[in-house]
Design a protein around this motif. Structure first.
Motif, PDB file in Angstrom:
ATOM      1  N   ILE A   5      37.496  39.789  37.313  1.00  0.00           N
ATOM      2  CA  ILE A   5      38.529  39.355  38.255  1.00  0.00           C
ATOM      3  C   ILE A   5      39.525  38.517  37.466  1.00  0.00           C
ATOM      4  O   ILE A   5      39.217  37.414  37.009  1.00  0.00           O
ATOM      5  N   ASN A   6      40.733  39.035  37.291  1.00  0.00           N
ATOM      6  CA  ASN A   6      41.716  38.380  36.437  1.00  0.00           C
ATOM      7  C   ASN A   6      43.113  38.682  36.976  1.00  0.00           C
ATOM      8  O   ASN A   6      43.264  39.219  38.081  1.00  0.00           O
ATOM      9  N   GLY A   7      44.134  38.344  36.205  1.00  0.00           N
ATOM     10  CA  GLY A   7      45.502  38.686  36.551  1.00  0.00           C
ATOM     11  C   GLY A   7      46.080  39.621  35.510  1.00  0.00           C
ATOM     12  O   GLY A   7      45.570  39.708  34.379  1.00  0.00           O
ATOM     13  N   THR A   8      47.119  40.339  35.880  1.00  0.00           N
ATOM     14  CA  THR A   8      47.823  41.140  34.880  1.00  0.00           C
ATOM     15  C   THR A   8      48.480  40.184  33.874  1.00  0.00           C
ATOM     16  O   THR A   8      48.632  38.987  34.120  1.00  0.00           O
ATOM     17  N   GLU A   9      48.873  40.720  32.746  1.00  0.00           N
ATOM     18  CA  GLU A   9      49.516  39.889  31.724  1.00  0.00           C
ATOM     19  C   GLU A   9      50.755  39.202  32.287  1.00  0.00           C
ATOM     20  O   GLU A   9      51.009  38.017  32.036  1.00  0.00           O
ATOM     21  N   GLU A  10      51.525  39.939  33.090  1.00  0.00           N
ATOM     22  CA  GLU A  10      52.738  39.376  33.688  1.00  0.00           C
ATOM     23  C   GLU A  10      52.386  38.246  34.647  1.00  0.00           C
ATOM     24  O   GLU A  10      53.045  37.191  34.660  1.00  0.00           O
ATOM     25  N   TYR A  11      51.332  38.446  35.446  1.00  0.00           N
ATOM     26  CA  TYR A  11      50.961  37.407  36.398  1.00  0.00           C
ATOM     27  C   TYR A  11      50.437  36.164  35.679  1.00  0.00           C
ATOM     28  O   TYR A  11      50.747  35.027  36.078  1.00  0.00           O
ATOM     29  N   ASN A  57      44.506  31.708  43.800  1.00  0.00           N
ATOM     30  CA  ASN A  57      43.888  33.000  44.073  1.00  0.00           C
ATOM     31  C   ASN A  57      42.448  32.799  44.511  1.00  0.00           C
ATOM     32  O   ASN A  57      41.717  31.995  43.926  1.00  0.00           O
ATOM     33  N   TYR A  58      42.052  33.546  45.522  1.00  0.00           N
ATOM     34  CA  TYR A  58      40.739  33.397  46.128  1.00  0.00           C
ATOM     35  C   TYR A  58      39.997  34.733  46.096  1.00  0.00           C
ATOM     36  O   TYR A  58      40.599  35.803  46.095  1.00  0.00           O
ATOM     37  N   LEU A  59      38.679  34.665  46.111  1.00  0.00           N
ATOM     38  CA  LEU A  59      37.868  35.877  46.087  1.00  0.00           C
ATOM     39  C   LEU A  59      37.997  36.685  47.373  1.00  0.00           C
ATOM     40  O   LEU A  59      37.833  37.901  47.361  1.00  0.00           O
ATOM     41  N   ILE A  81      41.015  32.095  39.558  1.00  0.00           N
ATOM     42  CA  ILE A  81      40.274  31.895  40.806  1.00  0.00           C
ATOM     43  C   ILE A  81      40.136  30.403  41.068  1.00  0.00           C
ATOM     44  O   ILE A  81      39.605  29.653  40.249  1.00  0.00           O
ATOM     45  N   THR A  82      40.623  29.977  42.225  1.00  0.00           N
ATOM     46  CA  THR A  82      40.607  28.556  42.561  1.00  0.00           C
ATOM     47  C   THR A  82      39.174  28.035  42.671  1.00  0.00           C
ATOM     48  O   THR A  82      38.262  28.786  43.042  1.00  0.00           O
ATOM     49  N   PRO A  83      38.942  26.754  42.354  1.00  0.00           N
ATOM     50  CA  PRO A  83      37.580  26.211  42.420  1.00  0.00           C
ATOM     51  C   PRO A  83      36.941  26.332  43.811  1.00  0.00           C
ATOM     52  O   PRO A  83      35.716  26.417  43.912  1.00  0.00           O
ATOM     53  N   ASN A 110      27.658  34.646  38.383  1.00  0.00           N
ATOM     54  CA  ASN A 110      28.949  35.029  37.826  1.00  0.00           C
ATOM     55  C   ASN A 110      29.244  34.149  36.615  1.00  0.00           C
ATOM     56  O   ASN A 110      28.655  33.085  36.436  1.00  0.00           O
ATOM     57  N   SER A 111      30.186  34.589  35.796  1.00  0.00           N
ATOM     58  CA  SER A 111      30.549  33.844  34.589  1.00  0.00           C
ATOM     59  C   SER A 111      32.054  33.628  34.569  1.00  0.00           C
ATOM     60  O   SER A 111      32.783  34.137  35.427  1.00  0.00           O
ATOM     61  N   GLY A 112      32.520  32.885  33.562  1.00  0.00           N
ATOM     62  CA  GLY A 112      33.946  32.628  33.437  1.00  0.00           C
ATOM     63  C   GLY A 112      34.361  31.342  34.116  1.00  0.00           C
ATOM     64  O   GLY A 112      33.632  30.808  34.967  1.00  0.00           O
ATOM     65  N   PRO A 113      35.560  30.834  33.786  1.00  0.00           N
ATOM     66  CA  PRO A 113      36.005  29.543  34.330  1.00  0.00           C
ATOM     67  C   PRO A 113      36.152  29.521  35.839  1.00  0.00           C
ATOM     68  O   PRO A 113      36.065  28.462  36.457  1.00  0.00           O
ATOM     69  N   GLY A 114      36.360  30.675  36.471  1.00  0.00           N
ATOM     70  CA  GLY A 114      36.493  30.706  37.923  1.00  0.00           C
ATOM     71  C   GLY A 114      35.169  30.740  38.654  1.00  0.00           C
ATOM     72  O   GLY A 114      35.147  30.777  39.893  1.00  0.00           O
ATOM     73  N   SER A 115      34.052  30.722  37.923  1.00  0.00           N
ATOM     74  CA  SER A 115      32.735  30.830  38.563  1.00  0.00           C
ATOM     75  C   SER A 115      32.081  29.474  38.804  1.00  0.00           C
ATOM     76  O   SER A 115      30.973  29.421  39.354  1.00  0.00           O
ATOM     77  N   ASN A 116      32.752  28.391  38.409  1.00  0.00           N
ATOM     78  CA  ASN A 116      32.202  27.046  38.616  1.00  0.00           C
ATOM     79  C   ASN A 116      32.011  26.791  40.112  1.00  0.00           C
ATOM     80  O   ASN A 116      32.949  26.905  40.899  1.00  0.00           O
ATOM     81  N   LEU A 117      30.804  26.436  40.507  1.00  0.00           N
ATOM     82  CA  LEU A 117      30.460  26.323  41.928  1.00  0.00           C
ATOM     83  C   LEU A 117      30.611  24.919  42.497  1.00  0.00           C
ATOM     84  O   LEU A 117      30.387  24.714  43.698  1.00  0.00           O
ATOM     85  N   SER A 118      31.000  23.979  41.677  1.00  0.00           N
ATOM     86  CA  SER A 118      30.945  22.574  42.111  1.00  0.00           C
ATOM     87  C   SER A 118      31.893  22.258  43.257  1.00  0.00           C
ATOM     88  O   SER A 118      31.659  21.315  44.020  1.00  0.00           O
TER      89      SER A 118
END
Length: 555
Positions: free
Chosen positions: A448-454, A467-469, A490-492, A514-522
């Motif tokens: 789950i990511n953005g295009t290069e332009e985005y 951006n939300y899931l 992906i917003t926290p 899930n992994s990646g910076p957007g997967s932080n559950l805190s």
């Protein structure tokens, strides 16, 4: 004449007065079904017991008691389920006639004409799925198929009601919506009983009203494994073309994709596929694969090489979201591989669908879907997406299907309308309206990511580009992400409300490893969940869409 026919149909209907006390479009969440009123003394005990497993037990008891002549003296639990489905089917026939009367009287209203035409299409689809359930699935003990088909039948009835809501400018439409509301309750009751039959067995004293993961309920499962990453199922690679499409029409090939689809046989027997090879090129056309065109396969020369493109959108007269699809599929067993389907209406055109699917047992692999709002309409039934790329911004994967997305790239693209002001985007908007529907979105091993332009926009002002899931389009929305890579956009908080607290007590939004910076559950919203490891197999290809029975594994 249409008005007289309409009034006679209303009078003729057996169950017009049985509208449920808790409507399907209730503006507030219903976390628990309403308590049943005192049982009717005339209701046979077997019916009373079975109806306790529904959301609308009083309506269930009344309709089945009035239909007792269709039951044997000592009905089995399946006899009761089948009779509940028959009640729904009989009322559906009346609903179709009522909508036909609306269409006949709407020549001066484009809006009402569009709504009525859409209604008739989805109600006929509902009729087809109910017939399959009654005549094919249940007599052969295929309960999962029955649940999938009844879930879709209920969805199509709701879709008709929803279409008329935006064209409710006559008493005739208003009365039809009221009748549809009652019909939806009857169909919900039949589906609830079938779900209990599947989960708890034939003894009705063990049946309960439909529950979801939010209530701590998990479906019965079979087979081992957890989420079955890397499922071998896919579109077979060694297929021989039955028809070819090319831009110049040379060598006897079709000039349009639609011409090739039209050449496919109707109601192909024995599961025989009709394979259409679409040569590299840009095909500007609207493609429809109707219900009778089963097992159609579209094969291209690769993403970005074979492109089917359109630009229909809701801003055009007489066009609904359902109609905007560049490619729309109804026929079961559809497959597609190695092509791009896009809608180029642009970010300021609002709803503009690239691909819409109502195809049960469909497999889509190595395909690209490009759009903005509402790119991929996974509308109904069981669908499997493998190694696809999906781009959009607002609710760009939506619908009320049971769909699994495996090894896919899900990319947010710019909305481009004053991008410096930022925006809120939801990747998904699942539309389950009833807790007994066996539907939901499952993402396994996706990016789950953005295009290069985005991402250039995002990094310039990350605080205004959120951006939300997903967000809950309907009351029982269900979406899970398993072993996915959630990037920084992906917003926290993870998940977005639809409006106020609508559906926040009834939805199920789950995550697992899930992994990646957007997967932080805190900082995740309190109304999302973590999937317990012991229940992961609920969302496997085998259990969620019965894919082990129909997704090809041979190459």
């Amino acid at each position: 004449m249409a008005s007289l026919l309409f009034l006679s149909l209303v009078s003729f209907s057996l169950f017009f007065s049985l509208s449920s006390s808790a409507s399907h479009h209730h503006p507030r969440p219903i976390s628990r079904p309403p308590s049943p009123k005192p049982l009717l003394s005339s209701t046979p005990p077997a019916i009373q017991q079975a109806c306790k497993a529904t959301r609308f037990p009083e309506q269930c008891q009344t309709s089945l008691t009035q239909s007792a002549a269709h039951l044997p003296p000592k009905p089995s639990s399946m006899d009761i389920v089948q009779t509940a489905i028959w009640v729904s089917s009989e009322n559906l026939k009346t609903a179709i006639s009522m909508v036909k009367s609306i269409l006949e009287s709407s020549s001066g209203s484009q809006n009402r004409t569009t709504a009525a035409k859409n209604c008739l299409e989805v109600l006929h689809n509902s009729e087809y799925r109910i017939s399959l359930t009654t005549n094919d699935a249940l007599p052969h003990g295929r309960i999962k198929d029955g649940r999938a088909w009844l879930s879709a039948a209920l969805l199509f009835q709701y879709d008709c009601w929803s279409a008329l809501k935006y064209a409710n400018d006559t008493q005739m439409v208003n009365q039809t919506m009221s009748f549809l509301d009652s019909l939806i309750g009857l169909s919900s009751n039949a589906l609830s009983m079938l779900a209990s039959y599947d989960n708890f067995g034939t003894e009705t004293n063990s049946w309960v009203p439909p529950r979801t993961e939010r209530d701590g309920f998990w479906e019965n499962v079979s087979g081992g494994g957890q989420s079955e990453p890397g499922s071998p199922g896919r579109v077979p690679s060694k297929l021989t073309a039955d028809a070819t499409v090319c831009k110049d029409g040379s060598g006897g090939c079709h000039k349009t994709v639609q011409d090739a689809v039209n050449a496919a046989p109707d109601n192909a027997a024995g599961g025989k596929r009709f394979v259409i090879y679409i040569k590299e090129g840009i095909y500007e056309e609207i493609v429809r694969v109707p219900l009778e065109k089963r097992n159609v396969v579209l094969l291209g020369d690769g993403m970005g090489k074979t492109v089917i493109t359109g630009s229909l959108n809701v801003g055009q007269p007489g066009i609904s979201t359902y109609n905007t699809a560049t490619v729309g599929v109804l026929g079961d067993g559809f497959m597609a591989s190695n092509l791009t389907i896009q809608n180029t209406a642009g970010p300021d055109a609002h709803q503009a669908v690239a691909f819409r699917s109502d195809s049960d047992l469909s497999v889509v692999q190595n395909c690209e879907f490009l759009g903005n709002q509402d790119t991929l309409y996974a509308h109904a039934l069981r669908q499997f997406y493998k190694s696809c790329r999906i781009q959009g911004n607002v609710d760009f994967i939506f619908g009320n299907s049971a769909s699994i997305f495996q090894d896919c790239q899900i990319l947010v693209r710019p909305r481009q309308v004053k991008p410096e002001k930022g925006e809120n985007n939801a990747v998904t908007a699942h539309g389950r309206t009833d807790p007994a529907q066996s539907t939901g979105f499952v993402f396994q091993n996706c990016l789950i990511n953005g295009t290069e332009e985005y991402m250039k926009l995002y990094h310039s002002k990350p605080k205004v580009h959120k951006n939300y899931l997903g967000r809950p389009w309907k009351e029982y929305s269900r979406t899970v992400f398993i072993d996915c890579n959630l990037e920084a956009l992906i917003t926290p908080q993870g998940w977005m409300p639809w409006s106020g607290d609508f559906a926040l007590k009834t939805l199920f939004y789950g995550e697992f490893k899930n992994s990646g910076p957007g997967s932080n559950l805190s900082q995740r919203v309190a109304w999302s969940s973590q999937i317990p490891a012991e229940h992961l197999s609920v969302y496997s290809v085998r259990n969620f869409i019965q894919g082990n029975e129909w997704i090809p594994t041979s190459q």
